[in-house]
Design a protein around this motif. Structure first.
Motif, short mmCIF file in Angstrom:
data_model
loop_
_atom_site.label_atom_id
_atom_site.label_comp_id
_atom_site.label_asym_id
_atom_site.label_seq_id
_atom_site.Cartn_x
_atom_site.Cartn_y
_atom_site.Cartn_z
N ALA A 149 0.83 -1.20 0.00
CA ALA A 149 0.00 0.00 0.00
C ALA A 149 0.87 1.25 0.00
O ALA A 149 0.58 2.23 -0.71
N MET A 150 1.94 1.25 0.78
CA MET A 150 2.84 2.41 0.84
C MET A 150 3.51 2.65 -0.50
O MET A 150 3.59 3.79 -0.98
N VAL A 151 3.98 1.60 -1.12
CA VAL A 151 4.68 1.74 -2.40
C VAL A 151 3.71 2.22 -3.48
O VAL A 151 4.04 3.12 -4.28
N GLU A 152 2.51 1.66 -3.51
CA GLU A 152 1.54 2.10 -4.52
C GLU A 152 1.17 3.56 -4.31
O GLU A 152 1.02 4.32 -5.28
N SER A 153 1.04 3.98 -3.07
CA SER A 153 0.74 5.38 -2.79
C SER A 153 1.85 6.28 -3.30
O SER A 153 1.60 7.30 -3.96
N ALA A 154 3.10 5.92 -3.01
CA ALA A 154 4.23 6.73 -3.47
C ALA A 154 4.25 6.84 -4.98
O ALA A 154 4.41 7.93 -5.55
N LEU A 155 4.07 5.72 -5.67
CA LEU A 155 4.12 5.72 -7.13
C LEU A 155 2.96 6.50 -7.73
O LEU A 155 3.10 7.14 -8.78
N ARG A 156 1.81 6.45 -7.07
CA ARG A 156 0.66 7.22 -7.54
C ARG A 156 0.99 8.71 -7.55
O ARG A 156 0.71 9.43 -8.52
N HIS A 157 1.59 9.20 -6.47
CA HIS A 157 1.96 10.62 -6.39
C HIS A 157 3.06 10.96 -7.38
O HIS A 157 3.05 12.04 -7.98
N VAL A 158 4.03 10.07 -7.53
CA VAL A 158 5.12 10.29 -8.50
C VAL A 158 4.55 10.49 -9.90
O VAL A 158 4.95 11.40 -10.64
N LYS A 159 3.60 9.66 -10.28
CA LYS A 159 3.05 9.73 -11.64
C LYS A 159 2.33 11.05 -11.89
O LYS A 159 2.34 11.58 -13.01
N ILE A 160 1.70 11.60 -10.84
CA ILE A 160 1.04 12.89 -10.98
C ILE A 160 2.05 13.96 -11.37
O ILE A 160 1.82 14.77 -12.28
N LEU A 161 3.19 13.98 -10.68
CA LEU A 161 4.22 14.97 -10.99
C LEU A 161 4.88 14.70 -12.34
O LEU A 161 5.16 15.62 -13.11
N GLU A 162 5.13 13.43 -12.63
CA GLU A 162 5.77 13.09 -13.90
C GLU A 162 4.90 13.48 -15.09
O GLU A 162 5.42 13.87 -16.14
N ARG A 163 3.59 13.37 -14.94
CA ARG A 163 2.68 13.77 -16.03
C ARG A 163 2.82 15.25 -16.36
O ARG A 163 2.55 15.67 -17.49
N GLU A 164 3.24 16.03 -15.36
CA GLU A 164 3.44 17.46 -15.57
C GLU A 164 4.89 17.79 -15.94
O GLU A 164 5.29 18.95 -15.96
N GLY A 165 5.68 16.74 -16.22
CA GLY A 165 7.06 16.95 -16.61
C GLY A 165 7.97 17.36 -15.47
O GLY A 165 9.04 17.95 -15.70
N PHE A 166 7.59 17.02 -14.24
CA PHE A 166 8.38 17.41 -13.07
C PHE A 166 9.07 16.17 -12.49
O PHE A 166 8.41 15.18 -12.16
N GLU A 167 10.38 16.25 -12.38
CA GLU A 167 11.14 15.10 -11.89
C GLU A 167 12.14 15.46 -10.79
O GLU A 167 12.99 14.66 -10.43
N GLU A 168 12.03 16.67 -10.25
CA GLU A 168 12.88 17.06 -9.11
C GLU A 168 12.21 16.53 -7.83
O GLU A 168 11.68 17.29 -7.03
N ILE A 169 12.26 15.22 -7.67
CA ILE A 169 11.45 14.52 -6.67
C ILE A 169 12.35 13.79 -5.68
O ILE A 169 13.36 13.20 -6.05
N VAL A 170 11.95 13.85 -4.41
CA VAL A 170 12.52 13.02 -3.35
C VAL A 170 11.38 12.20 -2.77
O VAL A 170 10.24 12.68 -2.69
N LEU A 171 11.66 10.97 -2.36
CA LEU A 171 10.61 10.11 -1.81
C LEU A 171 10.94 9.69 -0.39
O LEU A 171 12.11 9.49 -0.04
N SER A 172 9.90 9.54 0.42
CA SER A 172 10.05 8.89 1.72
C SER A 172 8.84 7.99 1.95
O SER A 172 7.73 8.32 1.54
N LEU A 173 9.08 6.84 2.59
CA LEU A 173 8.02 5.88 2.91
C LEU A 173 8.24 5.43 4.35
O LEU A 173 9.01 4.51 4.62
N LYS A 174 7.57 6.09 5.28
CA LYS A 174 7.85 5.88 6.69
C LYS A 174 6.70 5.18 7.40
O LYS A 174 5.53 5.42 7.11
N ALA A 175 7.07 4.34 8.35
CA ALA A 175 6.11 3.69 9.24
C ALA A 175 6.70 3.70 10.65
O ALA A 175 7.90 3.93 10.83
#
Length: 357
Positions: A149-175
């Protein structure tokens, strides 16, 4: 071997792409209070913090950033939820990075406005997934706050930014669970090459928090996963920085201070090793360079550890032997040997400092 991720810049600090792993923390002041927030950030910077994050929960906080930025020396991250207008205002007032999940702000027009502003000001965005705030449908789909669930959530948000041509992205997946955190970072690291901000969240009291963070962050760093870290503690955030730096030193990613090796003591010891360790640690100059110092209590492991260190002492029956670079240089009563160690180690550190100028 560390995974080579893309490199982004937070202010002037590189993150990813082989850059040194940076230590972050977060203020606990009201960000609209410029005096208190700037003072806390400067205290964090003095402790070794390299990037700081502050909550921006209303427009007063966003507008305060420009004045705070004029009083501090490290990059500042604006932590924002839900309101894209706060994100834009934070960027316009000098935020060096956003912590923001684009899937939480509404329609594509809002995402597009935010991305355009971030691009214009060259401000990266950290997508921060926390197990405790996952989307309801993902928790239902994956039967809880799971790694999937955490990984799918992260990738979902990544795709939103990538669709806008934005790739200056950092990720965190914390529990708050160490195993879940480690497995989530392993999986996302396998899929993407964006830099990763690593940490365990909501870790409990200070002692538990440090132990959980050391276990989770340390395990990932030893696998080459992680480009920047935060130790999350329910305490003065300066302690987060201190713990983060110690984790980096423990896994060999920082060589900027004394590494003290000492035995846990047992019935064989004939000197007060705990007292000797406290004396050495309190009197040696810290943060002047790397030096491995050993204080060992008996003849079983003592000579080996002491001779393996840059400088070390192995005690016996009230006496001790001082080793420097593997060579015995002094033998005598315990107190005299410790004084000799402190004097010689201080000299070695001062020489390092002088040579680095």
């Amino acid at each position: 071997m560390a995974k080579l991720t893309r490199q982004i810049f937070v202010g002037g600090v590189p993150v990813g792409g082989g850059a040194p792993v940076t230590v972050q923390s977060m203020t606990n002041t009201d960000t609209a209070n410029v005096e208190a927030t700037a003072a806390q950030i400067n205290a964090l910077a003095a402790a070794g913090c390299e990037i700081v994050r502050s909550s921006v929960y209303n427009m007063a906080c966003a507008k305060a950033l420009s004045e705070i930025k004029s009083r501090i020396s490290i990059p500042m991250v604006a932590d924002i939820h839900f309101d894209y207008r706060l994100a834009i205002a934070a960027i316009e007032n000098g935020a060096d990075k956003l912590r923001f999940n684009p899937g939480n702000i509404g329609g594509e027009d809002r995402v597009r406005s935010l991305v355009a502003c971030a691009k214009e000001h060259r401000v990266p965005i950290r997508i921060g997934v926390n197990a405790g705030s996952l989307e309801a449908e993902l928790k239902q789909k994956h039967a809880g706050n799971t790694v999937a669930a955490m990984v799918e959530s992260a990738l979902r948000h990544v795709k939103i930014l990538e669709r806008e041509g934005f790739e200056e992205i950092v990720l965190s997946l914390k529990a708050s669970d160490v195993r879940t955190t480690v497995e989530a970072y392993r999986e996302i690291s396998r899929i993407v090459d964006y830099p990763l901000h690593v940490g365990v969240t909501e870790t409990g009291d200070v002692q538990s928090g440090i132990i959980k963070s050391a276990a989770g962050i340390g395990a990932l760093l030893l696998e080459g996963i992680g480009d920047t870290i935060r130790v999350s503690l329910t305490d003065d955030p300066v302690r987060e920085v201190e713990a983060g730096l110690k984790i980096l030193r423990a896994v060999g990613l920082r060589k900027d201070d004394i590494e003290l090796v000492s035995c846990p003591t047992c019935g064989r010891t004939r000197v007060d090793v705990m007292k000797m360790v406290e004396l050495v640690n309190s009197r040696l100059p810290h943060h002047q360079g790397y030096l491995k110092v050993a204080v060992m209590g008996c003849a079983v492991n003592g000579p080996g550890e002491a001779s393996d260190a840059d400088i070390g002492v192995a005690f016996g029956n009230g006496n001790g032997v001082l080793f420097v670079k593997g060579e015995q240089v002094f033998h005598g009563p315990a107190e005299q040997v410790v004084e000799a160690l402190i004097e010689r180690a201080t000299q070695m550190l001062n020489e390092q400092k002088q040579n680095s100028i």
